[in-house]
Write an enzyme that holds these catalytic residues in place. Structure first.
Site, PDB file in Angstrom:
ATOM      1  N   GLY A  37       0.833  -1.199   0.000  1.00  0.00           N
ATOM      2  CA  GLY A  37       0.000   0.000   0.000  1.00  0.00           C
ATOM      3  C   GLY A  37       0.864   1.244   0.000  1.00  0.00           C
ATOM      4  O   GLY A  37       2.047   1.186   0.366  1.00  0.00           O
ATOM      5  N   GLN A  97       3.007   9.901   1.546  1.00  0.00           N
ATOM      6  CA  GLN A  97       4.318   9.242   1.468  1.00  0.00           C
ATOM      7  C   GLN A  97       5.102   9.673   0.224  1.00  0.00           C
ATOM      8  O   GLN A  97       6.267   9.300   0.079  1.00  0.00           O
ATOM      9  CB  GLN A  97       4.157   7.725   1.469  1.00  0.00           C
ATOM     10  CG  GLN A  97       3.663   7.179   2.801  1.00  0.00           C
ATOM     11  CD  GLN A  97       3.582   5.669   2.763  1.00  0.00           C
ATOM     12  OE1 GLN A  97       2.606   5.122   2.295  1.00  0.00           O
ATOM     13  NE2 GLN A  97       4.632   5.004   3.229  1.00  0.00           N
ATOM     14  N   CYS A 100       6.722  -0.583   6.423  1.00  0.00           N
ATOM     15  CA  CYS A 100       6.191   0.626   5.785  1.00  0.00           C
ATOM     16  C   CYS A 100       7.256   1.171   4.854  1.00  0.00           C
ATOM     17  O   CYS A 100       8.435   1.211   5.224  1.00  0.00           O
ATOM     18  CB  CYS A 100       5.840   1.654   6.859  1.00  0.00           C
ATOM     19  SG  CYS A 100       5.268   3.226   6.196  1.00  0.00           S
ATOM     20  N   LEU A 101       6.851   1.602   3.649  1.00  0.00           N
ATOM     21  CA  LEU A 101       7.835   2.087   2.674  1.00  0.00           C
ATOM     22  C   LEU A 101       8.535   3.370   3.148  1.00  0.00           C
ATOM     23  O   LEU A 101       9.579   3.718   2.626  1.00  0.00           O
ATOM     24  CB  LEU A 101       7.169   2.320   1.309  1.00  0.00           C
ATOM     25  CG  LEU A 101       6.611   1.052   0.645  1.00  0.00           C
ATOM     26  CD1 LEU A 101       6.059   1.375  -0.738  1.00  0.00           C
ATOM     27  CD2 LEU A 101       7.665  -0.035   0.562  1.00  0.00           C
ATOM     28  N   HIS A 156      -3.486   0.487   7.940  1.00  0.00           N
ATOM     29  CA  HIS A 156      -2.189   1.139   7.787  1.00  0.00           C
ATOM     30  C   HIS A 156      -2.311   2.401   6.906  1.00  0.00           C
ATOM     31  O   HIS A 156      -1.814   3.466   7.272  1.00  0.00           O
ATOM     32  CB  HIS A 156      -1.209   0.130   7.168  1.00  0.00           C
ATOM     33  CG  HIS A 156       0.194   0.613   7.037  1.00  0.00           C
ATOM     34  ND1 HIS A 156       1.236   0.043   7.747  1.00  0.00           N
ATOM     35  CD2 HIS A 156       0.755   1.585   6.281  1.00  0.00           C
ATOM     36  CE1 HIS A 156       2.366   0.668   7.428  1.00  0.00           C
ATOM     37  NE2 HIS A 156       2.105   1.593   6.526  1.00  0.00           N
ATOM     38  N   GLU A 157      -3.018   2.269   5.767  1.00  0.00           N
ATOM     39  CA  GLU A 157      -3.086   3.397   4.821  1.00  0.00           C
ATOM     40  C   GLU A 157      -4.006   4.513   5.316  1.00  0.00           C
ATOM     41  O   GLU A 157      -3.684   5.687   5.174  1.00  0.00           O
ATOM     42  CB  GLU A 157      -3.506   2.919   3.430  1.00  0.00           C
ATOM     43  CG  GLU A 157      -2.563   1.899   2.790  1.00  0.00           C
ATOM     44  CD  GLU A 157      -1.090   2.262   2.894  1.00  0.00           C
ATOM     45  OE1 GLU A 157      -0.740   3.462   2.779  1.00  0.00           O
ATOM     46  OE2 GLU A 157      -0.266   1.353   3.106  1.00  0.00           O
ATOM     47  N   HIS A 181      -2.069   6.448   7.737  1.00  0.00           N
ATOM     48  CA  HIS A 181      -1.151   7.405   7.099  1.00  0.00           C
ATOM     49  C   HIS A 181      -1.852   8.744   6.841  1.00  0.00           C
ATOM     50  O   HIS A 181      -1.305   9.808   7.104  1.00  0.00           O
ATOM     51  CB  HIS A 181      -0.668   6.869   5.750  1.00  0.00           C
ATOM     52  CG  HIS A 181       0.611   6.084   5.830  1.00  0.00           C
ATOM     53  ND1 HIS A 181       1.776   6.620   6.346  1.00  0.00           N
ATOM     54  CD2 HIS A 181       0.924   4.832   5.427  1.00  0.00           C
ATOM     55  CE1 HIS A 181       2.742   5.707   6.270  1.00  0.00           C
ATOM     56  NE2 HIS A 181       2.248   4.608   5.722  1.00  0.00           N
TER      57      HIS A 181
HETATM   58 NI    NI Z   1       3.226   2.841   5.355  1.00  0.00          NI
END
Ligand code: NI
Length: 173
Positions: free
Chosen positions: A46, A51, A93-94, A135-136, A139
Site C-alpha cells: 500500500g 508518502q 512501511c515504505l 495502515h493506509e 497514514h
Molecule cells: Ni506505510
C-alpha cells in the site's frame, strides 16, 4: 507514469492530517498511476499520497503484489468505519526502509471510500488487506505503524528510529 520519491520517516508530512480531496480533480488519475508504480517498484502492499509528499486523502493498495489487477484498490477520502478483534503481526512501511516490527491491529477492518469514478464503496477485510486498510487510512491521519507497537517492541525499535532521525538531521544540515 512515473516513480515518485518516497517521503521517509521523520519527514513532517507523514505526521500531518491529509486534506479531503475532490475525486473529480483531473490530476488524480495520474497521481494514482504514479502511486501504484512507486509502490510496486518498492515491493509495497500500500502507499498513501503523503508518502510522496502530497497531503491529500488518496491511497492505493494491492495485496496481490501486482499479480492480480482485480486486487488494485484506490481509496479516495477513505474512512475507517468498523474494527473487530485484535491481532499482533509483523508489519513494515515504505517510509521506514528495512524496518519491520510486530504491531497490534484490529483483526478485521471496514473502510468507506470513493473510487476514481466518484462512486462510493465499502471494503471489509481481515488478513493482509485488513491490515493494509488500517495502515493506509492511518497514514492519511498522520499515524504511522510505529504508533501501534505492543509494549516491548517500542524499546526494540527505539535505537533504529533515533538513527533515522539523526540521518535525516544530517542530510538537512
Ligand atoms: Ni506505510
Amino acid at each position: 507514469m512515473a516513480k515518485l520519491p518516497l517521503s521517509l520517516y521523520p519527514d513532517p508530512v507523514l505526521r500531518r492530517k491529509s486534506r479531503v480531496v475532490d475525486p473529480a480533480r483531473p490530476s488524480l488519475r495520474a497521481l494514482v498511476d504514479d502511486l501504484f508504480e512507486t509502490m510496486y517498484d518498492a515491493d509495497g502492499v500500500g502507499l498513501a499520497a503523503n508518502q510522496v509528499g502530497l497531503d491529500i486523502r488518496v491511497a492505493v493498495i494491492d495485496d496481490s503484489g501486482g499479480e492480480d489487477p482485480m486486487r488494485r484498490l484506490v481509496l479516495i477520502n477513505p474512512k475507517l468505519v468498523g474494527e473487530e478483534g485484535e491481532i499482533e503481526e509483523e508489519e513494515g512501511c515504505l517510509s521506514f526502509p528495512g524496518l519491520r516490527a510486530k504491531t497490534r491491529r484490529a483483526a478485521r477492518a471496514r473502510v468507506q471510500a470513493v473510487g476514481l469514478d466518484g462512486t462510493a464503496f465499502e471494503v471489509e477485510s481481515g488478513g493482509l488487506l485488513g491490515k493494509a486498510l488500517q495502515h493506509e487510512v492511518g497514514h492519511l491521519d498522520g499515524r504511522l505503524f510505529i504508533d501501534y507497537l505492543p509494549q516491548g517492541q517500542k524499546a526494540l525499535l527505539a535505537g533504529r528510529l533515533k538513527q533515522m532521525r539523526n540521518e535525516a538531521a544530517k542530510a538537512r544540515a
